[in-house]
Design a protein around this motif. Sequence first.
Motif, short mmCIF file in Angstrom:
data_model
loop_
_atom_site.label_atom_id
_atom_site.label_comp_id
_atom_site.label_asym_id
_atom_site.label_seq_id
_atom_site.Cartn_x
_atom_site.Cartn_y
_atom_site.Cartn_z
N GLU A 1 28.69 -4.47 41.94
CA GLU A 1 28.06 -3.01 42.43
C GLU A 1 27.18 -3.26 43.50
O GLU A 1 26.33 -4.16 43.32
CB GLU A 1 27.51 -2.13 41.33
CG GLU A 1 27.00 -0.91 41.62
CD GLU A 1 26.40 -0.04 40.61
OE1 GLU A 1 25.11 0.42 40.82
OE2 GLU A 1 26.88 -0.10 39.42
N THR B 1 26.88 3.51 47.63
CA THR B 1 27.28 2.58 46.46
C THR B 1 28.70 2.29 46.10
O THR B 1 29.37 3.49 45.99
CB THR B 1 26.38 3.00 45.05
OG1 THR B 1 24.97 3.07 45.48
CG2 THR B 1 26.73 1.89 43.87
N GLU C 1 30.96 0.50 43.57
CA GLU C 1 30.81 -0.07 42.12
C GLU C 1 31.95 -0.93 42.08
O GLU C 1 31.90 -1.83 40.93
CB GLU C 1 30.94 1.09 41.00
CG GLU C 1 29.85 2.21 40.97
CD GLU C 1 30.08 3.30 39.79
OE1 GLU C 1 31.03 3.16 39.04
OE2 GLU C 1 29.24 3.91 39.44
#
Length: 222
Positions: free
Chosen positions: A161, A168, A170
């Motif tokens: 991540e 972001t 993951e």
Amino acid sequence: MARRVKRKPKKKLILMIVILAIVLIGIGTYFMFFNKNEVKENKVVSTIPKYGYTLKSNKSAAYKKLFQELRSILTASKVDEKKYVKTITKMFIVDFYSLKDHVAKTDVGGVDFVHTDAVENFLVNAEDTIYKHVESNIYNGRKQKLPEVDKITIKSVNKTEFTYNDNTDEEAYEVLATWTYKNNSIANGYQDEATFIYMHDGKKLVLVELSNGEEEEDDLDE
């Protein structure tokens, strides 16, 4: 009776114009033919349109081979992302660290794989460090000996991540790679291992972090 004024012949003026024209034509011919051979135009010879990758004629044989491998991976019915990230890592290493293949300090390799938001700082950092002393070879007269990447080993590929620019992912990728150079005496002291972090930009994987071996990891745009 009016006196007739005899005009002087213009032969000298005409001769000077002819000579000047010949000189100008000669100079133009030189730059059209001789200089054209010295500074070759880099043409796009292959593309992977859905991902925005292009292959230019000035790339090395090793890079061209990897580009074709990348094309096969990305045009398959199902893209194998581990193969994808391994291949672009090899392409980045070959293009960025083979200084021999670049014509000047501003001709930085690997840019095609860097996140667009990080490109500007990536170029500045490269020109101030590894590319700083690369002499110009625009006219193929460079005497300087520069390193050329030989063998590349992908040590590991792991999902992770990662957050970049408040985004972001993951399922980002962390890749550890090592490589050797063709002439160790020339390449002595040059980097030969790194950790790469790639994030998704749509279906494309882009480089957002590059660490130098055991050094602390830094974002490309810092």
